[in-house]
Design a protein around this motif. Structure first.
Motif, PDB file in Angstrom:
ATOM      1  N   ARG A 110      12.479   1.436   9.916  1.00 53.27           N
ATOM      2  CA  ARG A 110      12.201   0.506   8.254  1.00 53.27           C
ATOM      3  C   ARG A 110      10.831   1.153   7.367  1.00 53.27           C
ATOM      4  O   ARG A 110      10.154   1.601   8.004  1.00 53.27           O
ATOM      5  CB  ARG A 110      11.783  -0.682   8.514  1.00 53.27           C
ATOM      6  CG  ARG A 110      12.078  -2.030   9.859  1.00 53.27           C
ATOM      7  CD  ARG A 110      11.207  -2.230   9.908  1.00 53.27           C
ATOM      8  NE  ARG A 110      10.995  -3.461   9.082  1.00 53.27           N
ATOM      9  CZ  ARG A 110      11.096  -4.603   8.536  1.00 53.27           C
ATOM     10  NH1 ARG A 110      12.661  -5.194   8.739  1.00 53.27           N
ATOM     11  NH2 ARG A 110      10.751  -5.323   7.452  1.00 53.27           N
ATOM     12  N   ASN A 118       4.500  -2.748  -0.798  1.00 55.34           N
ATOM     13  CA  ASN A 118       5.329  -3.896  -0.653  1.00 55.34           C
ATOM     14  C   ASN A 118       4.692  -4.805   0.417  1.00 55.34           C
ATOM     15  O   ASN A 118       5.021  -4.848   1.735  1.00 55.34           O
ATOM     16  CB  ASN A 118       5.913  -3.122   0.863  1.00 55.34           C
ATOM     17  CG  ASN A 118       8.074  -3.325   1.176  1.00 55.34           C
ATOM     18  OD1 ASN A 118       7.742  -4.645   1.025  1.00 55.34           O
ATOM     19  ND2 ASN A 118       8.397  -2.347   2.672  1.00 55.34           N
ATOM     20  N   GLU A 142       5.827  -7.777   1.417  1.00 55.41           N
ATOM     21  CA  GLU A 142       6.536  -8.651   2.156  1.00 55.41           C
ATOM     22  C   GLU A 142       7.263  -7.979   3.354  1.00 55.41           C
ATOM     23  O   GLU A 142       7.842  -7.673   4.185  1.00 55.41           O
ATOM     24  CB  GLU A 142       7.366  -9.520   1.603  1.00 55.41           C
ATOM     25  CG  GLU A 142       6.929  -9.825   1.145  1.00 55.41           C
ATOM     26  CD  GLU A 142       8.619 -11.163   0.398  1.00 55.41           C
ATOM     27  OE1 GLU A 142       9.505 -11.090   0.662  1.00 55.41           O
ATOM     28  OE2 GLU A 142       7.924 -11.639  -0.947  1.00 55.41           O
ATOM     29  N   LYS A 144       9.481  -5.231   3.245  1.00 54.28           N
ATOM     30  CA  LYS A 144      11.096  -4.937   3.707  1.00 54.28           C
ATOM     31  C   LYS A 144      11.232  -3.763   3.983  1.00 54.28           C
ATOM     32  O   LYS A 144      10.715  -2.461   3.403  1.00 54.28           O
ATOM     33  CB  LYS A 144      10.545  -5.537   1.877  1.00 54.28           C
ATOM     34  CG  LYS A 144      11.268  -7.133   2.075  1.00 54.28           C
ATOM     35  CD  LYS A 144      11.784  -7.879   0.359  1.00 54.28           C
ATOM     36  CE  LYS A 144      11.287  -8.929   0.223  1.00 54.28           C
ATOM     37  NZ  LYS A 144      12.085  -8.982  -1.524  1.00 54.28           N
ATOM     38  N   ASP A 145      12.566  -3.857   4.541  1.00 53.66           N
ATOM     39  CA  ASP A 145      12.949  -2.385   4.640  1.00 53.66           C
ATOM     40  C   ASP A 145      13.421  -2.329   3.051  1.00 53.66           C
ATOM     41  O   ASP A 145      14.173  -2.585   2.507  1.00 53.66           O
ATOM     42  CB  ASP A 145      14.290  -2.269   5.608  1.00 53.66           C
ATOM     43  CG  ASP A 145      14.505  -1.197   5.645  1.00 53.66           C
ATOM     44  OD1 ASP A 145      14.604  -0.677   5.183  1.00 53.66           O
ATOM     45  OD2 ASP A 145      15.560  -0.787   6.511  1.00 53.66           O
TER      46      ASP A 145
END
Length: 96
Positions: free
Chosen positions: A48, A84, A86, A88-89
């Motif tokens: 990720r 980022n 959160e 996220k990927d």
């Protein structure tokens, strides 16, 4: 000049962190995701992309990587969460 990227991949939010540098971010993350090479990221399933910076010259990215390799984990987490929050990927966002 050869452009470069500094990046961090993980196996899950706030999991194992791996810092790397490349001249082809999209291709390198694809390699991580598809376990092309055996090693740390393959063993820990770090697929990720959670953070990256781009540089006009790869030598600057390499210098910055050397800096980050000595950072405390908490500092790296703060850096990731600034870009980022959160976790996220971000792979889809870099796809051309």
């Amino acid at each position: 000049m050869n452009p470069g990227w500094l990046y961090i991949v993980t196996n899950k939010p706030q999991g194992v962190l791996y810092t790397g540098v490349t001249s082809d971010l999209e291709g390198r993350i694809w390699e991580h995701r598809n376990h092309v090479y055996r090693g740390f990221t393959d063993s820990y399933n770090c697929t990720r992309l959670v953070w990256y910076e781009d540089y006009g010259d790869i030598t600057d990215a390499i210098q910055r990587e050397k800096q980050l390799k000595h950072w405390k984990r908490a500092w790296k987490i703060r850096l990731i969460e600034e870009m980022n929050p959160e976790w996220k990927d971000l792979f889809e966002t870099i796809m051309s």
